[in-house]
Design a protein around this motif. Structure first.
Motif, PDB file in Angstrom:
ATOM      1  N   UNK B  67      -3.402  17.447 -11.253  1.00 42.81           N
ATOM      2  CA  UNK B  67      -3.753  16.470 -11.627  1.00 42.81           C
ATOM      3  C   UNK B  67      -1.801  15.628 -11.629  1.00 42.81           C
ATOM      4  N   UNK B  68      -1.118  15.957 -11.004  1.00 40.71           N
ATOM      5  CA  UNK B  68       0.560  15.902 -11.326  1.00 40.71           C
ATOM      6  C   UNK B  68      -0.290  15.779  -9.859  1.00 40.71           C
ATOM      7  N   UNK B  69      -0.633  16.388  -9.539  1.00 44.72           N
ATOM      8  CA  UNK B  69       0.193  16.868  -7.860  1.00 44.72           C
ATOM      9  C   UNK B  69      -1.309  15.648  -7.140  1.00 44.72           C
ATOM     10  N   UNK B  70      -1.895  15.237  -7.405  1.00 44.78           N
ATOM     11  CA  UNK B  70      -3.282  14.231  -6.897  1.00 44.78           C
ATOM     12  C   UNK B  70      -2.929  12.587  -7.593  1.00 44.78           C
ATOM     13  N   UNK B  71      -3.414  12.667  -8.884  1.00 42.33           N
ATOM     14  CA  UNK B  71      -2.911  11.596  -9.634  1.00 42.33           C
ATOM     15  C   UNK B  71      -2.198  10.767  -8.880  1.00 42.33           C
ATOM     16  N   UNK B  72      -1.107  10.922  -8.201  1.00 44.37           N
ATOM     17  CA  UNK B  72       0.376   9.829  -8.129  1.00 44.37           C
ATOM     18  C   UNK B  72      -0.052   9.112  -6.685  1.00 44.37           C
ATOM     19  N   UNK B  73      -0.531   9.919  -5.829  1.00 47.47           N
ATOM     20  CA  UNK B  73      -0.919   9.839  -4.516  1.00 47.47           C
ATOM     21  C   UNK B  73      -2.354   9.270  -4.688  1.00 47.47           C
ATOM     22  N   UNK B  74      -2.454   9.585  -5.511  1.00 49.09           N
ATOM     23  CA  UNK B  74      -4.301   8.623  -5.211  1.00 49.09           C
ATOM     24  C   UNK B  74      -3.572   7.250  -5.625  1.00 49.09           C
ATOM     25  N   UNK B  75      -3.236   6.994  -6.858  1.00 50.35           N
ATOM     26  CA  UNK B  75      -2.764   5.666  -7.697  1.00 50.35           C
ATOM     27  C   UNK B  75      -2.149   4.650  -5.900  1.00 50.35           C
ATOM     28  N   UNK B  76      -1.543   5.245  -5.228  1.00 51.96           N
ATOM     29  CA  UNK B  76      -0.296   4.649  -4.477  1.00 51.96           C
ATOM     30  C   UNK B  76      -1.598   3.945  -3.247  1.00 51.96           C
ATOM     31  N   UNK B  77      -2.206   5.165  -3.225  1.00 46.23           N
ATOM     32  CA  UNK B  77      -3.454   5.503  -2.080  1.00 46.23           C
ATOM     33  C   UNK B  77      -3.991   3.593  -2.752  1.00 46.23           C
ATOM     34  N   UNK B 170       6.892  -5.500  -1.663  1.00 49.02           N
ATOM     35  CA  UNK B 170       7.009  -4.706  -0.471  1.00 49.02           C
ATOM     36  C   UNK B 170       5.337  -5.175   0.625  1.00 49.02           C
ATOM     37  N   UNK B 171       5.316  -5.890   1.553  1.00 47.40           N
ATOM     38  CA  UNK B 171       3.987  -5.918   2.270  1.00 47.40           C
ATOM     39  C   UNK B 171       4.114  -5.018   3.411  1.00 47.40           C
ATOM     40  N   UNK B 172       4.808  -3.787   3.676  1.00 47.13           N
ATOM     41  CA  UNK B 172       5.010  -2.954   4.207  1.00 47.13           C
ATOM     42  C   UNK B 172       4.022  -1.902   3.230  1.00 47.13           C
ATOM     43  N   UNK B 173       2.699  -1.562   3.638  1.00 45.91           N
ATOM     44  CA  UNK B 173       2.063  -0.675   2.829  1.00 45.91           C
ATOM     45  C   UNK B 173       3.446   1.036   2.982  1.00 45.91           C
ATOM     46  N   UNK B 174       3.891   1.476   3.883  1.00 44.78           N
ATOM     47  CA  UNK B 174       4.347   2.858   3.909  1.00 44.78           C
ATOM     48  C   UNK B 174       5.078   3.196   3.082  1.00 44.78           C
ATOM     49  N   UNK B 175       6.144   1.822   1.695  1.00 48.04           N
ATOM     50  CA  UNK B 175       6.545   1.601   1.037  1.00 48.04           C
ATOM     51  C   UNK B 175       5.850   2.692  -0.513  1.00 48.04           C
ATOM     52  N   UNK B 176       5.065   2.124  -0.879  1.00 46.65           N
ATOM     53  CA  UNK B 176       4.010   2.932  -2.112  1.00 46.65           C
ATOM     54  C   UNK B 176       3.197   4.069  -1.459  1.00 46.65           C
ATOM     55  N   UNK B 177       3.040   4.051  -0.131  1.00 48.50           N
ATOM     56  CA  UNK B 177       2.549   5.565  -0.066  1.00 48.50           C
ATOM     57  C   UNK B 177       3.754   6.658   0.044  1.00 48.50           C
ATOM     58  N   UNK B 178       4.487   6.119   0.511  1.00 51.88           N
ATOM     59  CA  UNK B 178       5.896   7.465   0.205  1.00 51.88           C
ATOM     60  C   UNK B 178       6.030   7.316  -0.665  1.00 51.88           C
ATOM     61  N   UNK B 179       6.650   6.431  -1.290  1.00 50.48           N
ATOM     62  CA  UNK B 179       6.593   7.151  -2.936  1.00 50.48           C
ATOM     63  C   UNK B 179       5.063   7.564  -4.137  1.00 50.48           C
ATOM     64  N   UNK B 180       3.936   6.919  -3.372  1.00 54.36           N
ATOM     65  CA  UNK B 180       2.942   8.056  -3.571  1.00 54.36           C
ATOM     66  C   UNK B 180       3.878   9.955  -3.598  1.00 54.36           C
ATOM     67  N   UNK B 184       4.329  12.326  -6.472  1.00 51.25           N
ATOM     68  CA  UNK B 184       3.655  13.140  -6.872  1.00 51.25           C
ATOM     69  C   UNK B 184       4.453  14.807  -6.497  1.00 51.25           C
ATOM     70  N   UNK B 185       5.447  14.576  -5.986  1.00 54.62           N
ATOM     71  CA  UNK B 185       6.739  16.367  -5.323  1.00 54.62           C
ATOM     72  C   UNK B 185       6.950  16.234  -6.935  1.00 54.62           C
ATOM     73  N   UNK B 186       7.448  15.232  -7.156  1.00 54.29           N
ATOM     74  CA  UNK B 186       7.957  15.003  -8.798  1.00 54.29           C
ATOM     75  C   UNK B 186       7.144  15.647  -9.675  1.00 54.29           C
TER      76      UNK B 186
END
Ligand SMILES: Nc1ncnc2c1ncn2[C@@H]1O[C@H](COP(=O)(O)OP(=O)(O)O)[C@@H](O)[C@H]1O
Ligand SMILES: [Mg+2]
Lengths: 303, 262
Positions: B67-77, B170-180, B184-186
């Motif tokens: 879940x730790x792997x999936x959920x942060x990416x899911x939240x961002x996406x 941040x209008x640029x959604x790359x920010x939130x996607x990279x954060x995701x 997940x890594x953390x």
């Protein structure tokens, strides 16, 4: 006298310590088309955003339909259609679906949607995705969306920006007929006088956030000037010799304002006596467009 | 503007956006992996459980890794998809001038994604617990599992609040996607990190909900490493406390962003 549909008192907006909109006192009467003119960066969009509650004023008051904006925001917005800068739309939905969405938000019927789609001439294209629309079609869709709530006021920020002359003409005719038939008050901005002069009943000219002219086109025409231009072989010397006439040196040419015809021969004599050669002289009335650009202090490349 | 109408509108806007499909893919693939693992589940003589409860808890720790792997990416996406709908073409302007309330929009978008994250978490829990129950026949330690589930929900609130703030700001959604991806890594490495690391970073809170870990018993006479499973006791007071702080931060963020110029 009827209360104006839009009235502002000392409306001001400050960004980074600079008044970008500066003590604006607008009065826009009911049922008129108000052309809001100014160079890029004059503060037109910022003013319109404040009128729509998209950004709070730094100072001053706004009254719309005779009531303070802040207190009656919801009621005012129900009767106000708008486009700011560029048309807003959901590109992945069709034109019809975009209107459907707004129908749900505004609680209006499907018939209304069909009516406005026909009005702006998009009915045939209603099932196309909006991302595949041309810019002109997107603008017209945005106008359809602005009309869906049966507005009493339209605030349109450069709605013809980027359109070809045909597109501009279509939108112009549409707005004209709306103002006339439905008694809608229209505030429309542009940086080009030519886009507005054919429809605006009143124009306001904004410069560096300040309203420097408000009135009819007729009233603006009174400021039309005579312009005399003299090309000589020594502009600087000419400037000195003719200092009584207060000329300006532009592009190495001497420019005089409101010089009477009778004044020209003695002026030339003076130049000749001073040994200055004359290449060319022109004496003309500024047209409205020139006057406008002179007022806003900018010469745009003509379209 | 009531919430159910706002939900309806949100669903309508998501036509052709592959929103639920994205959720489904992010959930189904790891869920299939979990099921496969459980299908081949067998007791190893080298792993020692002091009680049958510990089998459940140890499996819970496996789920939390996934879940730790999936959920942060899911939240961002997912939140990015919802927010970008309005960032594009300045659709916020369209909505606000049609009397839609920014706070309602923010809340509905948050709740939609939060609900899907919770659904994924729940599906993992149910799959693992019922499968183990089938194998073990032993009673399910409902109370502790439920608490850890709620604890994970707290981590979901934190993760999603950060992602949503970034997506709007941040209008640029790359920010939130990279954060995701970073989040997940953390979240993935935090079970291996010292506790203070988990406490400091919001994505470390997934690991703080783990109910069991293993401890080496040294090599046996056959030369193979033996493990003992030991129970962990999450500090729920702290977890819930921080989650509550994040709920307050979410509301504050919503208020602040509702006043921004659009
Ligand atoms: N959000 C903002 N932050 C800082 N400066 C701004 C902002 N919006 C507009 N401005 C500045 O205010 C001035 C007026 O802008 P604007 O209202 O967009 O002009 P116009 O619509 O007449 O072209 C410009 O100098 C612009 O750079
Ligand atoms: Mg502008």
């Amino acid at each position: 006298m009827k209360t104006p549909v839009i009235k502002t008192e000392n409306l001001t907006k400050t960004y980074g310590g600079i008044n970008r909109v500066d003590g604006l006192n607008l009065k826009i009467p009911e049922g008129k088309i108000y052309g809001f003119l100014g160079a890029n960066g004059a503060g037109k969009t910022t003013t319109m955003k404040m009128l729509l509650g998209l950004t709070p004023p730094s100072g001053g008051r706004i009254e719309i339909f005779g009531t303070p904006f802040e207190e009656n925001r919801i009621e005012i917005l129900k009767k106000t259609g708008s486009i700011i800068e560029n048309p807003s739309y959901y590109g992945h939905l069709t034109g019809k679906e975009n209107l459907k969405l707004l129908e749900k938000i505004l609680d209006v019927s499907e018939e209304e949607s069909e009516k406005v789609l026909k009005l702006v001439g998009l009915y045939e294209e209603r099932d196309k995705k909006v991302k595949n629309y041309s810019l002109g079609m997107k603008q017209r869709l945005a106008i359809a969306m602005a009309l869906l709530r049966d507005p009493k006021l339209l605030i349109l920020d450069e709605p013809t920006n980027g359109l070809d002359p045909e597109g501009i003409r279509e939108i112009r005719e549409l707005l004209k007929s709306l103002a006339r038939k439905r008694n809608i008050t229209v505030m429309i901005s542009s940086h080009q006088l030519s886009e507005i002069e054919k429809i605006a009943d009143i124009i306001g000219i904004l410069k560096d956030g300040k309203l420097i002219f408000e009135g009819t086109l007729k009233e603006l025409e009174r400021y039309k000037k005579l312009k005399t231009t003299l090309e000589t072989d020594d502009g600087l010397l000419g400037l000195e010799v003719l200092s009584d006439y207060h000329p300006k040196l532009l592009d190495d040419k001497l420019v005089f304002e409101n010089l009477k015809k009778e004044e020209i021969p003695p002026l030339i004599k003076k130049l000749v006596n001073a040994g200055i050669g004359i290449y060319e002289l022109s004496h003309e009335q500024l047209n409205l467009e020139d006057l406008y650009f002179e007022i806003i202090g900018e010469r745009d490349e003509p379209k | 503007m009531n919430l159910s109408k706002a939900f309806n509108l949100e669903l309508y806007k998501l036509k052709h956006k592959y929103f639920f499909l994205s959720w489904l893919l992010l959930t189904v693939a790891p869920l299939a992996y979990l099921l496969y693992n459980l299908r081949t589940f067998s007791f190893s003589p080298h792993i020692h459980y002091a009680s049958v409860e510990l089998v459940y808890f140890y499996e819970q720790s496996e789920i939390v890794w996934l879940l730790a792997l999936i959920l942060p990416v899911m939240a961002s996406l997912l939140i990015s998809k919802l927010i970008d709908l309005e960032n594009k073409n300045e659709n916020w302007r369209l909505l606000i001038t049609a009397n839609e309330d920014f706070k309602t929009l923010w809340s509905v978008k948050f709740l939609t994604v939060f609900f899907l994250m919770e659904l994924t978490t729940l599906l993992f829990y149910l799959t693992a617990v019922f499968r183990l129950h089938q194998i073990l026949g032993a009673p399910i330690p409902v109370g502790k599992l439920l608490l850890s589930f709620i604890g994970l929900s707290g981590a979901n609130v934190m993760t999603l609040t950060i992602a949503q703030g970034l997506a709007v700001f941040y209008r640029n959604q790359a920010v939130v996607l990279i954060e995701g991806l970073f989040a997940s890594f953390i979240a993935l490495i935090s079970p291996l990190m010292p506790r203070w690391f988990c406490y400091l970073l919001p994505w470390g809170y997934y690991a703080l909900n783990i109910l069991a870990t293993n401890e080496s018993l040294g090599r046996g006479s056959d030369g193979i490493m033996n493990w003992k499973i030991i129970e962990l006791y999450p500090n729920y007071v702290l977890i819930f406390g921080v989650a509550l702080l994040f709920i307050a931060a979410n509301v504050a963020l919503m208020r602040a962003l509702s006043k921004r110029e659009i």
